[in-house]
Design a protein around this motif. Sequence first.
Motif, PDB file in Angstrom:
ATOM      1  N   VAL A  23     -34.829  49.196  75.058  1.00  0.00           N
ATOM      2  CA  VAL A  23     -33.687  50.107  74.960  1.00  0.00           C
ATOM      3  C   VAL A  23     -32.707  49.788  76.084  1.00  0.00           C
ATOM      4  O   VAL A  23     -33.002  50.011  77.257  1.00  0.00           O
ATOM      5  CB  VAL A  23     -34.153  51.574  75.032  1.00  0.00           C
ATOM      6  CG1 VAL A  23     -32.964  52.520  75.029  1.00  0.00           C
ATOM      7  CG2 VAL A  23     -35.093  51.888  73.869  1.00  0.00           C
ATOM      8  N   SER A  24     -31.539  49.262  75.715  1.00  0.00           N
ATOM      9  CA  SER A  24     -30.556  48.814  76.698  1.00  0.00           C
ATOM     10  C   SER A  24     -29.175  49.433  76.515  1.00  0.00           C
ATOM     11  O   SER A  24     -28.245  49.083  77.243  1.00  0.00           O
ATOM     12  CB  SER A  24     -30.425  47.283  76.644  1.00  0.00           C
ATOM     13  OG  SER A  24     -31.661  46.651  76.928  1.00  0.00           O
ATOM     14  N   TRP A  41     -43.915  52.927  72.111  1.00  0.00           N
ATOM     15  CA  TRP A  41     -43.289  52.987  73.430  1.00  0.00           C
ATOM     16  C   TRP A  41     -41.893  52.399  73.385  1.00  0.00           C
ATOM     17  O   TRP A  41     -41.573  51.555  72.550  1.00  0.00           O
ATOM     18  CB  TRP A  41     -44.132  52.267  74.485  1.00  0.00           C
ATOM     19  CG  TRP A  41     -44.333  50.786  74.272  1.00  0.00           C
ATOM     20  CD1 TRP A  41     -45.121  50.191  73.333  1.00  0.00           C
ATOM     21  CD2 TRP A  41     -43.727  49.717  75.017  1.00  0.00           C
ATOM     22  NE1 TRP A  41     -45.051  48.829  73.440  1.00  0.00           N
ATOM     23  CE2 TRP A  41     -44.209  48.506  74.469  1.00  0.00           C
ATOM     24  CE3 TRP A  41     -42.858  49.656  76.096  1.00  0.00           C
ATOM     25  CZ2 TRP A  41     -43.833  47.254  74.963  1.00  0.00           C
ATOM     26  CZ3 TRP A  41     -42.475  48.409  76.588  1.00  0.00           C
ATOM     27  CH2 TRP A  41     -42.969  47.229  76.022  1.00  0.00           C
ATOM     28  N   LEU A  42     -41.071  52.909  74.285  1.00  0.00           N
ATOM     29  CA  LEU A  42     -39.722  52.413  74.477  1.00  0.00           C
ATOM     30  C   LEU A  42     -39.596  51.926  75.915  1.00  0.00           C
ATOM     31  O   LEU A  42     -40.149  52.545  76.828  1.00  0.00           O
ATOM     32  CB  LEU A  42     -38.687  53.518  74.249  1.00  0.00           C
ATOM     33  CG  LEU A  42     -38.704  54.256  72.912  1.00  0.00           C
ATOM     34  CD1 LEU A  42     -37.654  55.372  72.932  1.00  0.00           C
ATOM     35  CD2 LEU A  42     -38.452  53.303  71.746  1.00  0.00           C
ATOM     36  N   LEU A  43     -38.883  50.835  76.124  1.00  0.00           N
ATOM     37  CA  LEU A  43     -38.629  50.349  77.471  1.00  0.00           C
ATOM     38  C   LEU A  43     -37.181  50.653  77.828  1.00  0.00           C
ATOM     39  O   LEU A  43     -36.255  50.087  77.229  1.00  0.00           O
ATOM     40  CB  LEU A  43     -38.921  48.845  77.563  1.00  0.00           C
ATOM     41  CG  LEU A  43     -38.944  48.190  78.954  1.00  0.00           C
ATOM     42  CD1 LEU A  43     -37.551  47.988  79.529  1.00  0.00           C
ATOM     43  CD2 LEU A  43     -39.804  48.989  79.930  1.00  0.00           C
ATOM     44  N   LEU A  44     -36.975  51.556  78.759  1.00  0.00           N
ATOM     45  CA  LEU A  44     -35.649  51.898  79.232  1.00  0.00           C
ATOM     46  C   LEU A  44     -35.302  50.937  80.360  1.00  0.00           C
ATOM     47  O   LEU A  44     -35.879  50.997  81.453  1.00  0.00           O
ATOM     48  CB  LEU A  44     -35.620  53.345  79.720  1.00  0.00           C
ATOM     49  CG  LEU A  44     -36.165  54.399  78.736  1.00  0.00           C
ATOM     50  CD1 LEU A  44     -36.068  55.792  79.356  1.00  0.00           C
ATOM     51  CD2 LEU A  44     -35.427  54.344  77.407  1.00  0.00           C
ATOM     52  N   ASP A  45     -34.382  50.037  80.091  1.00  0.00           N
ATOM     53  CA  ASP A  45     -34.125  48.932  81.002  1.00  0.00           C
ATOM     54  C   ASP A  45     -32.990  49.228  81.975  1.00  0.00           C
ATOM     55  O   ASP A  45     -31.926  49.707  81.577  1.00  0.00           O
ATOM     56  CB  ASP A  45     -33.792  47.679  80.190  1.00  0.00           C
ATOM     57  CG  ASP A  45     -33.732  46.437  81.052  1.00  0.00           C
ATOM     58  OD1 ASP A  45     -34.403  46.420  82.096  1.00  0.00           O
ATOM     59  OD2 ASP A  45     -33.027  45.484  80.676  1.00  0.00           O
ATOM     60  N   ASN A  51     -27.622  50.602  83.440  1.00  0.00           N
ATOM     61  CA  ASN A  51     -28.304  51.891  83.472  1.00  0.00           C
ATOM     62  C   ASN A  51     -28.448  52.369  84.908  1.00  0.00           C
ATOM     63  O   ASN A  51     -28.554  51.558  85.823  1.00  0.00           O
ATOM     64  CB  ASN A  51     -29.697  51.754  82.850  1.00  0.00           C
ATOM     65  CG  ASN A  51     -29.944  52.743  81.744  1.00  0.00           C
ATOM     66  OD1 ASN A  51     -29.305  53.784  81.684  1.00  0.00           O
ATOM     67  ND2 ASN A  51     -30.889  52.445  80.875  1.00  0.00           N
ATOM     68  N   ASP A  52     -28.503  53.660  85.111  1.00  0.00           N
ATOM     69  CA  ASP A  52     -28.755  54.210  86.437  1.00  0.00           C
ATOM     70  C   ASP A  52     -29.744  55.372  86.312  1.00  0.00           C
ATOM     71  O   ASP A  52     -30.220  55.694  85.217  1.00  0.00           O
ATOM     72  CB  ASP A  52     -27.466  54.656  87.118  1.00  0.00           C
ATOM     73  CG  ASP A  52     -26.688  55.689  86.315  1.00  0.00           C
ATOM     74  OD1 ASP A  52     -27.276  56.329  85.428  1.00  0.00           O
ATOM     75  OD2 ASP A  52     -25.480  55.849  86.578  1.00  0.00           O
ATOM     76  N   VAL A  53     -30.063  56.010  87.444  1.00  0.00           N
ATOM     77  CA  VAL A  53     -31.094  57.053  87.443  1.00  0.00           C
ATOM     78  C   VAL A  53     -30.705  58.221  86.547  1.00  0.00           C
ATOM     79  O   VAL A  53     -31.528  58.722  85.772  1.00  0.00           O
ATOM     80  CB  VAL A  53     -31.377  57.535  88.883  1.00  0.00           C
ATOM     81  CG1 VAL A  53     -32.370  58.690  88.870  1.00  0.00           C
ATOM     82  CG2 VAL A  53     -31.931  56.389  89.723  1.00  0.00           C
ATOM     83  N   ALA A  70     -42.162  56.565  77.023  1.00  0.00           N
ATOM     84  CA  ALA A  70     -41.001  55.888  77.579  1.00  0.00           C
ATOM     85  C   ALA A  70     -41.367  55.241  78.910  1.00  0.00           C
ATOM     86  O   ALA A  70     -41.776  55.928  79.847  1.00  0.00           O
ATOM     87  CB  ALA A  70     -39.844  56.868  77.777  1.00  0.00           C
ATOM     88  N   ALA A  71     -41.253  53.919  78.959  1.00  0.00           N
ATOM     89  CA  ALA A  71     -41.452  53.180  80.205  1.00  0.00           C
ATOM     90  C   ALA A  71     -40.087  52.832  80.778  1.00  0.00           C
ATOM     91  O   ALA A  71     -39.110  52.728  80.043  1.00  0.00           O
ATOM     92  CB  ALA A  71     -42.262  51.909  79.941  1.00  0.00           C
ATOM     93  N   VAL A  72     -40.032  52.637  82.080  1.00  0.00           N
ATOM     94  CA  VAL A  72     -38.772  52.307  82.745  1.00  0.00           C
ATOM     95  C   VAL A  72     -38.940  51.004  83.516  1.00  0.00           C
ATOM     96  O   VAL A  72     -39.950  50.810  84.212  1.00  0.00           O
ATOM     97  CB  VAL A  72     -38.331  53.422  83.712  1.00  0.00           C
ATOM     98  CG1 VAL A  72     -37.059  53.014  84.456  1.00  0.00           C
ATOM     99  CG2 VAL A  72     -38.121  54.735  82.968  1.00  0.00           C
TER     100      VAL A  72
END
Length: 253
Positions: A23-24, A41-45, A51-53, A70-72
């Motif tokens: 996920v970008s 699962w989703l990868l929040l890149d 992306n920021d906090v 959701a992984a970061v």
Amino acid sequence: MSVNKNSFKHALAQKQHQLGLWVSLCNAYSAEIVAGAGFDWLLLDTEHSPNDVSGVLAQLQSAAAYPVSAAVRPSWNDAIQQKRFLDIGAQTLLIPYVQNAEEAARAVAGMRYPPRGNRGVGGTMRASHFGRNKNYMHECESELCLLVQVETQEGLDNLEAITRVDGVDGVFIGPADLSASMGHLGNPGHHEVQSAIEDAIRLVRALGKAPGTLTLDTQLARHYMECGSLFTAVGMDVALLAKAADGLVGAFS
């Protein structure tokens, strides 16, 4: 009140394959769309996307309504970034560019409170339900999942030592940077790169940890799963949108 269960971590520990999506797009609305698609699962890149906090927080909140983990991915192996993402409720982190056991151990330290690590202590963050879970600091470690990203020849050379580091739950093999490191920039499909990825997946799995990788090729994804990949990302939201847009224009060209 207790720490939220990390279903992704427990599934990996039970050797249950987890299907993922990168996920970008950096948007909570689009993250919610893919969160309901049925991925595990989703990868929040944040490494290769703007992306920021605060953006990741909104995406975590939007995904929380769905049965998806959701992984970061922070942009670097940095304890400050780890602290900030853990505090807003991320339970799985993917740390990029880990090349040796010392760097893997540094990533582990960022997941743990002192004296076992160096995670900064906050009392009223989202991860502890804003301070309502008084036992969070004592309970959270069992539900946190650390994935380290091996994506260089040096990392491959040290793969066994990296994998054996206590606190590393899984090892992600990064095809793009790995292909560049091996002298095949832009060509992760090169047979030398593919052979290295397959061997790495098998080694990590044999050492009792969870291997994973990313590919947009459905057939190759299935092959990686056959090799033993336990968390396989099979697409990217940006690529899906671009492909669909191009296809729609093409239908009228």
